[in-house]
Design a protein around this motif. Structure first.
Motif, PDB file in Angstrom:
ATOM      1  N   ALA A  30     -16.759 -91.748  44.380  1.00 60.62           N
ATOM      2  CA  ALA A  30     -15.713 -92.776  44.309  1.00 60.62           C
ATOM      3  C   ALA A  30     -14.610 -92.448  45.299  1.00 60.62           C
ATOM      4  O   ALA A  30     -14.320 -91.281  45.559  1.00 60.62           O
ATOM      5  CB  ALA A  30     -15.134 -92.858  42.907  1.00 60.62           C
ATOM      6  N   GLU A  34      -9.711 -95.263  43.556  1.00 61.62           N
ATOM      7  CA  GLU A  34     -10.427 -95.858  42.426  1.00 61.62           C
ATOM      8  C   GLU A  34     -10.537 -94.889  41.244  1.00 61.62           C
ATOM      9  O   GLU A  34     -11.222 -95.170  40.274  1.00 61.62           O
ATOM     10  CB  GLU A  34     -11.835 -96.269  42.861  1.00 61.62           C
ATOM     11  CG  GLU A  34     -11.836 -97.285  43.984  1.00 61.62           C
ATOM     12  CD  GLU A  34     -13.188 -97.458  44.635  1.00 61.62           C
ATOM     13  OE1 GLU A  34     -14.036 -96.546  44.535  1.00 61.62           O
ATOM     14  OE2 GLU A  34     -13.397 -98.493  45.258  1.00 61.62           O
ATOM     15  N   ALA A  48     -14.595 -98.911  40.167  1.00 70.67           N
ATOM     16  CA  ALA A  48     -14.663 -99.636  41.432  1.00 70.67           C
ATOM     17  C   ALA A  48     -15.058-101.093  41.201  1.00 70.67           C
ATOM     18  O   ALA A  48     -15.795-101.674  41.976  1.00 70.67           O
ATOM     19  CB  ALA A  48     -15.651 -98.948  42.368  1.00 70.67           C
ATOM     20  N   LYS A  52     -18.626 -98.376  37.227  1.00 66.36           N
ATOM     21  CA  LYS A  52     -17.671 -97.517  36.525  1.00 66.36           C
ATOM     22  C   LYS A  52     -18.398 -96.285  36.012  1.00 66.36           C
ATOM     23  O   LYS A  52     -19.545 -96.369  35.594  1.00 66.36           O
ATOM     24  CB  LYS A  52     -17.062 -98.263  35.337  1.00 66.36           C
ATOM     25  CG  LYS A  52     -16.295 -99.491  35.729  1.00 66.36           C
ATOM     26  CD  LYS A  52     -15.811-100.238  34.525  1.00 66.36           C
ATOM     27  CE  LYS A  52     -15.149-101.527  35.008  1.00 66.36           C
ATOM     28  NZ  LYS A  52     -14.668-102.352  33.943  1.00 66.36           N
TER      29      LYS A  52
END
Length: 77
Positions: A30, A34, A48, A52
């Motif tokens: 990520a 985020e 995002a 998740k």
């Protein structure tokens, strides 16, 4: 920089974090914008939009180390 934890390791760069899980060769990735760190549960949460994921960290020390490496602040829930 990398930080080991019970399920694998975290790899932190200036823009992203990867969670490499050792038992099943999965890599969760990520962008840092985020990612959230949540107390008191010691959770790293990536959101995002449609993707998740979250990981419970092993200890307060590990939580603090990842906060320092990422430059992020913890949120209280």
């Amino acid at each position: 920089m990398s930080v080991a934890f019970s399920q694998g390791q975290f790899v932190v760069s200036p823009y992203e974090i990867q969670c490499r899980l050792k038992h099943n060769a999965i890599v969760l990735q990520a962008m840092l914008d985020e990612v959230r760190f949540l107390r008191p549960n010691l959770l790293l949460v990536a959101d995002a939009g449609v993707v998740k994921w979250s990981i419970k960290l092993d200890s307060e020390e590990q939580f603090a180390e990842l906060l320092e490496l990422t430059g992020l602040s913890a949120e209280y829930i």
